[in-house]
Design a protein around this motif. Structure first.
Motif, PDB file in Angstrom:
ATOM      1  N   PHE A   1      24.534 -20.261  11.175  1.00  0.00           N
ATOM      2  CA  PHE A   1      25.206 -20.884  12.253  1.00  0.00           C
ATOM      3  C   PHE A   1      26.412 -21.114  12.809  1.00  0.00           C
ATOM      4  O   PHE A   1      26.579 -21.939  11.991  1.00  0.00           O
ATOM      5  CB  PHE A   1      24.371 -21.555  13.141  1.00  0.00           C
ATOM      6  N   ARG A   2      27.851 -21.012  13.614  1.00  0.00           N
ATOM      7  CA  ARG A   2      28.484 -21.480  13.748  1.00  0.00           C
ATOM      8  C   ARG A   2      28.367 -22.703  14.427  1.00  0.00           C
ATOM      9  O   ARG A   2      29.160 -23.441  14.531  1.00  0.00           O
ATOM     10  CB  ARG A   2      28.916 -20.654  15.118  1.00  0.00           C
ATOM     11  N   TYR A   3      27.963 -23.427  14.972  1.00  0.00           N
ATOM     12  CA  TYR A   3      27.511 -24.440  15.980  1.00  0.00           C
ATOM     13  C   TYR A   3      25.925 -25.208  15.693  1.00  0.00           C
ATOM     14  O   TYR A   3      25.081 -24.452  15.770  1.00  0.00           O
ATOM     15  CB  TYR A   3      28.001 -24.311  17.134  1.00  0.00           C
ATOM     16  N   PHE A   4      25.819 -26.360  16.137  1.00  0.00           N
ATOM     17  CA  PHE A   4      24.551 -27.519  16.250  1.00  0.00           C
ATOM     18  C   PHE A   4      25.426 -28.152  17.254  1.00  0.00           C
ATOM     19  O   PHE A   4      25.939 -28.878  17.103  1.00  0.00           O
ATOM     20  CB  PHE A   4      24.609 -27.832  14.472  1.00  0.00           C
ATOM     21  N   SER A   5      24.151 -28.394  17.887  1.00  0.00           N
ATOM     22  CA  SER A   5      24.464 -29.784  19.329  1.00  0.00           C
ATOM     23  C   SER A   5      23.350 -30.566  19.413  1.00  0.00           C
ATOM     24  O   SER A   5      21.907 -30.239  17.972  1.00  0.00           O
ATOM     25  CB  SER A   5      24.707 -28.838  20.454  1.00  0.00           C
TER      26      SER A   5
ATOM     27  N   GLN B   1      29.611 -27.725   3.437  1.00  0.00           N
ATOM     28  CA  GLN B   1      28.229 -27.681   3.381  1.00  0.00           C
ATOM     29  C   GLN B   1      27.508 -28.487   4.501  1.00  0.00           C
ATOM     30  O   GLN B   1      28.268 -28.612   5.000  1.00  0.00           O
ATOM     31  CB  GLN B   1      28.997 -29.714   2.471  1.00  0.00           C
ATOM     32  N   PRO B   2      26.113 -28.804   3.726  1.00  0.00           N
ATOM     33  CA  PRO B   2      24.828 -29.160   4.748  1.00  0.00           C
ATOM     34  C   PRO B   2      25.700 -30.532   5.842  1.00  0.00           C
ATOM     35  O   PRO B   2      26.277 -31.758   4.970  1.00  0.00           O
ATOM     36  CB  PRO B   2      24.000 -29.591   4.478  1.00  0.00           C
ATOM     37  N   ALA B   3      25.686 -30.842   6.835  1.00  0.00           N
ATOM     38  CA  ALA B   3      25.381 -31.993   7.629  1.00  0.00           C
ATOM     39  C   ALA B   3      24.560 -32.583   7.420  1.00  0.00           C
ATOM     40  O   ALA B   3      23.982 -32.156   7.950  1.00  0.00           O
ATOM     41  CB  ALA B   3      26.542 -32.022   9.035  1.00  0.00           C
ATOM     42  N   THR B   4      24.420 -33.761   8.184  1.00  0.00           N
ATOM     43  CA  THR B   4      23.599 -35.224   8.680  1.00  0.00           C
ATOM     44  C   THR B   4      23.401 -35.239  10.045  1.00  0.00           C
ATOM     45  O   THR B   4      24.419 -35.981  10.431  1.00  0.00           O
ATOM     46  CB  THR B   4      22.822 -35.846   7.836  1.00  0.00           C
ATOM     47  N   VAL B   5      22.669 -35.579  10.659  1.00  0.00           N
ATOM     48  CA  VAL B   5      21.785 -36.069  11.651  1.00  0.00           C
ATOM     49  C   VAL B   5      21.195 -37.151  12.293  1.00  0.00           C
ATOM     50  O   VAL B   5      20.278 -36.741  11.556  1.00  0.00           O
ATOM     51  CB  VAL B   5      21.595 -35.146  13.188  1.00  0.00           C
ATOM     52  N   THR B   6      21.492 -38.113  12.517  1.00  0.00           N
ATOM     53  CA  THR B   6      20.119 -39.255  12.811  1.00  0.00           C
ATOM     54  C   THR B   6      20.315 -39.862  13.909  1.00  0.00           C
ATOM     55  O   THR B   6      21.818 -40.021  14.541  1.00  0.00           O
ATOM     56  CB  THR B   6      20.730 -40.412  11.330  1.00  0.00           C
TER      57      THR B   6
ATOM     58  N   THR C   1      28.274 -34.182  22.022  1.00  0.00           N
ATOM     59  CA  THR C   1      27.580 -33.813  21.363  1.00  0.00           C
ATOM     60  C   THR C   1      26.884 -32.584  20.840  1.00  0.00           C
ATOM     61  O   THR C   1      26.475 -32.227  20.327  1.00  0.00           O
ATOM     62  CB  THR C   1      26.070 -35.341  20.176  1.00  0.00           C
ATOM     63  N   VAL C   2      27.840 -31.864  21.736  1.00  0.00           N
ATOM     64  CA  VAL C   2      27.810 -30.560  21.911  1.00  0.00           C
ATOM     65  C   VAL C   2      28.811 -30.140  21.304  1.00  0.00           C
ATOM     66  O   VAL C   2      30.120 -30.257  20.873  1.00  0.00           O
ATOM     67  CB  VAL C   2      27.959 -29.625  23.162  1.00  0.00           C
ATOM     68  N   SER C   3      28.563 -28.499  20.258  1.00  0.00           N
ATOM     69  CA  SER C   3      29.218 -28.083  19.527  1.00  0.00           C
ATOM     70  C   SER C   3      29.705 -28.213  18.711  1.00  0.00           C
ATOM     71  O   SER C   3      30.953 -28.268  18.165  1.00  0.00           O
ATOM     72  CB  SER C   3      30.347 -27.422  20.825  1.00  0.00           C
ATOM     73  N   ASN C   4      29.050 -29.113  17.937  1.00  0.00           N
ATOM     74  CA  ASN C   4      29.480 -29.386  16.335  1.00  0.00           C
ATOM     75  C   ASN C   4      29.097 -28.230  14.922  1.00  0.00           C
ATOM     76  O   ASN C   4      29.249 -27.751  15.935  1.00  0.00           O
ATOM     77  CB  ASN C   4      28.734 -30.882  16.125  1.00  0.00           C
ATOM     78  N   GLU C   5      29.915 -28.330  14.001  1.00  0.00           N
ATOM     79  CA  GLU C   5      30.083 -27.492  13.554  1.00  0.00           C
ATOM     80  C   GLU C   5      29.675 -28.266  12.098  1.00  0.00           C
ATOM     81  O   GLU C   5      30.686 -29.212  11.545  1.00  0.00           O
ATOM     82  CB  GLU C   5      31.813 -26.601  13.275  1.00  0.00           C
TER      83      GLU C   5
ATOM     84  N   VAL D   1      17.730 -30.899  18.661  1.00  0.00           N
ATOM     85  CA  VAL D   1      18.753 -30.431  17.761  1.00  0.00           C
ATOM     86  C   VAL D   1      18.397 -28.541  18.262  1.00  0.00           C
ATOM     87  O   VAL D   1      17.979 -28.010  17.637  1.00  0.00           O
ATOM     88  CB  VAL D   1      18.425 -30.787  16.395  1.00  0.00           C
ATOM     89  N   ILE D   2      19.752 -27.999  18.283  1.00  0.00           N
ATOM     90  CA  ILE D   2      20.311 -26.580  18.466  1.00  0.00           C
ATOM     91  C   ILE D   2      21.275 -26.353  17.934  1.00  0.00           C
ATOM     92  O   ILE D   2      22.140 -27.136  17.578  1.00  0.00           O
ATOM     93  CB  ILE D   2      20.329 -26.887  19.638  1.00  0.00           C
ATOM     94  N   ARG D   3      20.954 -25.535  16.435  1.00  0.00           N
ATOM     95  CA  ARG D   3      21.882 -24.796  15.885  1.00  0.00           C
ATOM     96  C   ARG D   3      21.993 -23.050  16.768  1.00  0.00           C
ATOM     97  O   ARG D   3      21.193 -22.871  17.261  1.00  0.00           O
ATOM     98  CB  ARG D   3      21.649 -24.630  14.470  1.00  0.00           C
ATOM     99  N   ALA D   4      23.425 -22.983  16.792  1.00  0.00           N
ATOM    100  CA  ALA D   4      23.896 -21.741  17.934  1.00  0.00           C
ATOM    101  C   ALA D   4      24.496 -20.563  17.173  1.00  0.00           C
ATOM    102  O   ALA D   4      25.458 -21.337  16.404  1.00  0.00           O
ATOM    103  CB  ALA D   4      24.481 -22.034  19.035  1.00  0.00           C
ATOM    104  N   GLY D   5      24.393 -19.679  17.585  1.00  0.00           N
ATOM    105  CA  GLY D   5      25.455 -18.971  17.761  1.00  0.00           C
ATOM    106  C   GLY D   5      25.191 -18.060  15.791  1.00  0.00           C
ATOM    107  O   GLY D   5      25.777 -18.195  15.125  1.00  0.00           O
TER     108      GLY D   5
END
Length: 210
Positions: A146-150, A190-195, A182-186, A203-207
């Protein structure tokens, strides 16, 4: 049922079902009422039908049937979820259940919290998004799908928010419900982590890219 993943169809039509192709032959297909129409359009054989037929669903020949009254205390999608949960399935993907009536849409998003309470790994997929529920924990965001995550707060305050390996990182941050920081991060190669140390969020992955 003996399968690891349940794919649960709602009755919301979709123009392009190709995002479900990786799941072919790997899932138990459960349809909430009109979800039978969506499953057929996506090329899936239905294993179980749950519903009251008010959304145009017709129980397919050979599928297990759980017929519900039109007047009841839960939606067909929740009934389909409980059917899978009660048969020991602990990984589920809901689809064809976003858009359209916003009361049903939001209720379906809230069903992710019920799944979390039940110890079920659940997500909502559509052609553009993947939606998960996160509470007091960490989730990995894969790169490239996905392009984005929020991160969208459900509680008034999310405490101890840490995002690492992304284009925009934060450390031990607080996020208020209604704040769009915290909307429209990328992800960045590499993988990212959200804590979230304390609080609940979507947690929404979009695009969708693939």
């Amino acid at each position: 049922m003996g399968t690891e993943i349940a794919l649960i169809f709602g009755s919301r039509d979709c123009a392009d079902w190709s995002f479900l192709e990786p799941l072919q032959s790997r899932v138990q297909v459960i349809c909430a009422d009109g979800g039978t129409r969506c499953a057929a359009a996506a090329g899936f054989q239905v294993d179980a039908y749950i519903g009251d037929s008010d959304s145009g669903g017709v129980p397919p020949e050979g599928a297990e049937r759980v017929l519900l009254p039109a007047e009841k205390d839960l939606t067909d999608l929740q009934a389909a979820y409980e059917y899978a949960r009660d048969r020991g399935i602990r990984r589920m993907i809901f689809t064809a259940c976003t858009g359209g009536r916003q009361d049903h849409h939001i209720a379906n998003l809230q069903l992710l919290e019920q799944a979390w309470r039940d110890g079920v790994d659940a997500a909502i997929w559509d052609e553009d998004n993947e939606i998960r529920y996160l509470q007091d924990g960490t989730v990995e965001i894969p790169h490239g799908q996905f392009r984005y995550f929020s991160l969208l707060p459900l509680d008034r305050t999310l405490s101890g928010v840490t995002i690492r390996g992304a284009k925009y990182n934060v450390e031990n941050f607080s996020v208020l419900r209604g704040d769009t920081r915290t909307v429209s991060n990328e992800t960045v190669g590499q993988p990212a982590t959200v804590t979230v140390a304390q609080g609940a969020a979507w947690v929404i992955r979009a695009g969708r890219l693939v």
